[in-house]
Design a protein around this motif. Structure first.
Motif, PDB file in Angstrom:
ATOM      1  N   GLY A 268     -33.061  34.396  19.906  1.00 20.00           N
ATOM      2  CA  GLY A 268     -32.446  35.333  18.975  1.00 20.00           C
ATOM      3  C   GLY A 268     -30.952  35.127  18.827  1.00 20.00           C
ATOM      4  O   GLY A 268     -30.425  35.045  17.707  1.00 20.00           O
ATOM      5  N   LEU A 269     -30.229  35.025  19.952  1.00 21.20           N
ATOM      6  CA  LEU A 269     -28.775  34.822  19.897  1.00 21.20           C
ATOM      7  C   LEU A 269     -28.434  33.440  19.345  1.00 21.20           C
ATOM      8  O   LEU A 269     -27.469  33.283  18.583  1.00 21.20           O
ATOM      9  CB  LEU A 269     -28.172  35.024  21.287  1.00 21.20           C
ATOM     10  N   ALA A 270     -29.237  32.436  19.728  1.00 20.43           N
ATOM     11  CA  ALA A 270     -29.006  31.074  19.200  1.00 20.43           C
ATOM     12  C   ALA A 270     -29.219  31.047  17.686  1.00 20.43           C
ATOM     13  O   ALA A 270     -28.478  30.385  16.955  1.00 20.43           O
ATOM     14  CB  ALA A 270     -29.937  30.081  19.888  1.00 20.43           C
ATOM     15  N   ARG A 271     -30.209  31.787  17.222  1.00 20.83           N
ATOM     16  CA  ARG A 271     -30.455  31.855  15.767  1.00 20.83           C
ATOM     17  C   ARG A 271     -29.255  32.467  15.053  1.00 20.83           C
ATOM     18  O   ARG A 271     -28.854  32.013  13.981  1.00 20.83           O
ATOM     19  CB  ARG A 271     -31.715  32.685  15.508  1.00 20.83           C
ATOM     20  N   GLY A 272     -28.666  33.516  15.647  1.00 19.58           N
ATOM     21  CA  GLY A 272     -27.486  34.118  15.032  1.00 19.58           C
ATOM     22  C   GLY A 272     -26.347  33.118  14.899  1.00 19.58           C
ATOM     23  O   GLY A 272     -25.694  33.032  13.852  1.00 19.58           O
ATOM     24  N   MET A 273     -26.104  32.346  15.968  1.00 20.62           N
ATOM     25  CA  MET A 273     -25.036  31.340  15.919  1.00 20.62           C
ATOM     26  C   MET A 273     -25.366  30.237  14.919  1.00 20.62           C
ATOM     27  O   MET A 273     -24.491  29.750  14.193  1.00 20.62           O
ATOM     28  CB  MET A 273     -24.797  30.766  17.308  1.00 20.62           C
ATOM     29  N   ALA A 274     -26.634  29.829  14.860  1.00 19.30           N
ATOM     30  CA  ALA A 274     -27.043  28.784  13.926  1.00 19.30           C
ATOM     31  C   ALA A 274     -26.861  29.236  12.476  1.00 19.30           C
ATOM     32  O   ALA A 274     -26.452  28.448  11.607  1.00 19.30           O
ATOM     33  CB  ALA A 274     -28.494  28.392  14.187  1.00 19.30           C
TER      34      ALA A 274
END
Length: 508
Positions: A199-205
């Motif tokens: 979830g957090l990685a998706r936000g950064m991506a």
């Protein structure tokens, strides 16, 4: 409120559980660098060793209705804080009350004003938030509710380890490490996975993608701004690896102390990073994810403030910007949560959303000379009434709060001009429960207090007018459970107070 949990283990049962816990944790990166008190620096001069992160042996019990309540307001909270950070006029009026009494707040605001004068070079903002809650049992209410402890807009940590610990507890269940007598409580259905890493990685991506293409032909990268000698490195690494492996985004770790040395802002205000290990290659930075720069102790020199200004004035998207960091101060939380406050509906005009968020607020008061502040001062200086409160400064990270009977004693040592730097919050009274915490090779069983953190990701574009914005992404991004002994007032895992945990949902 809860069933008797966890059960007593005999020697063989405990040995089997701990062996599986230790091996799985190290094999899956549920780890931290050891403290010097646990492994002396002379034993590990190169910093090569790791140890199991402080964890609970069992998932902690948590009311299903409370978990669903906390999950249901994630997007509303994302909306709320993106709106606050976009309304410079309103936020400025709140922060102005702190500038005269809090140098750290004043200097952060000064960074914003310097960049504003030059003109912000990018309109995108990314928030990776964590809203922390405790279960509150109201004797007059039909069911328990969650009440918010605080809202984090910067360095919302343990997203990496929280995904791992929920998987650990499921693994221990699958290999029979928990007694069969728990089968009515523990099941795969009662142990929800935490999706915080993806979830957090998706936000950064999404932020990396929204930045657009490089204008000078350089490869784009995401910078993790980190503290020197970071013990909680693996928590951050899980997010880095997910960005690289799932989204193809190149990441680098940049110590806060080397920002001026390893980065520059070019004539187009692009942030250019030169890795020390490949000095002939440069990268354009799409996003700076701050896991440093949230504590006054990190700004020991003017160089540190110059470094923060350099990042802020660049075209890279910041997570968070200075304004978003300031939106996460306890003062803002107090202004929103003071009983009968009109401010919440300013930012959440949707009545249903505003009411759902309002239900999570615990009463919070200013310590200034307003009518509410005068009432708070009476409550805080009387040892009898202070017993029901916690006093909080405008600081992130564990170890800063003042609890109960210690409040009047501290206020005696502070000039009254300093009192407005704090807020007074009614203590949340969670139901009693027990667990076993494994830390530094030792198990400790006893009463515990649990804190649920809900992660959210929000990406928005600032509009032309103050307060105007367009939300591009808004989603829930997993959860964190932190547990501490009930004799400890503080809950920070990295600060040495708590352990990472996961939830076992129960109907109460």
């Amino acid at each position: 409120m809860y069933p008797d949990f966890p059960p007593e283990l005999n020697g063989d049962q405990e040995a089997y559980l701990l062996t599986n816990l230790k091996d799985w944790s190290i094999a899956h990166g549920l780890a931290v660098r050891p403290t010097p008190s646990y492994v002396p620096s002379e034993t590990d001069p190169s910093g090569a060793l790791a140890t199991t992160a402080p964890v609970t042996l069992f998932p902690s019990l948590f009311p299903r209705v409370c978990f669903e309540q906390a999950k249901s307001v994630v997007e509303a909270y994302n909306e709320l804080y993106s709106a606050i950070a976009s309304d410079e006029t309103w936020l400025g009026e709140v922060i102005e009350e702190l500038i005269e009494i809090d140098d750290f707040m004043a200097n952060l605001w000064k960074v914003h004003l310097q960049v504003k004068k030059e003109g912000y070079a990018h309109t995108m903002n990314l928030g990776l938030f964590r809203s922390d809650y405790m279960v509150h049992v109201d004797l007059l209410g039909p069911q328990p509710l969650v009440k918010q402890v605080e809202f984090n807009t910067i360095a919302s940590s343990f997203g990496g380890l929280s995904s791992q610990v929920s998987s650990l507890h499921k693994h221990l269940l699958s290999v029979g490490a928990y007694p069969e007598s728990l089968s009515d409580i523990l099941s795969s259905e009662s142990l929800p996975p935490s999706t915080s890493v993806p979830g957090l990685a998706r936000g950064m991506a999404k932020a990396h993608e929204a930045y657009g293409k490089s204008s000078n032909g350089l490869q784009l990268c995401v910078i993790f701004l980190v503290q020197d000698l970071e013990r909680n490195v693996f928590d951050q690494r899980h997010l880095e690896y997910a960005l690289n492996e799932s989204h193809g985004v190149r990441t680098f770790r940049l110590p806060f102390g080397t920002v001026l040395q390893d980065t520059k802002v070019d004539t187009d205000r692009k942030l250019i990073y030169t890795p020390p290990h490949t000095p002939n290659k440069q990268y354009e930075v799409s996003l700076v994810y701050l896991r440093a720069g949230y504590a006054p102790s990190e700004y020991a020199s003017q160089e540190a403030w110059d470094a923060r200004l350099q990042l802020e004035r660049s075209a890279a998207i910041k997570c968070p910007s200075v304004l978003l960091q300031l939106a996460g101060t306890k003062k803002v939380q107090q202004v929103l949560a003071t009983p009968h406050s009109p401010h919440l509906k300013r930012f959440l005009p949707d009545e249903k959303q505003a009411d759902a968020v309002l239900k999570t607020f615990a009463p919070i008061y200013p310590m200034d000379k307003s009518e509410a502040g005068q009432e708070a001062r009476k409550l805080a200086t009387d040892p009898t009434t202070a017993e029901r409160y916690v006093m909080k400064p405008q600081r992130e990270g564990g170890g800063n709060n003042v609890y109960r009977k210690a409040i009047p004693e501290l206020l005696k040592t502070l000039p009254e001009t300093q009192w407005p730097a704090y807020i007074l919050m009614e203590m949340i009274e969670p139901p009693a429960q027990s667990n076993v915490i494994f830390r530094n090779g030792e198990s400790q069983k006893g009463g515990v207090i649990c804190e649920l953190g809900m992660y959210g990701a929000c990406l928005w574009r600032q509009g032309q007018e103050d307060g105007e914005r367009e939300v591009l992404e808004n989603f829930e991004a997993g959860y964190l459970m932190r547990t501490k002994g009930d004799s400890s007032e503080e809950g920070g895992v990295a600060a040495g107070f708590g352990a990472v945990d996961s939830v076992c949902l129960v109907d109460v």
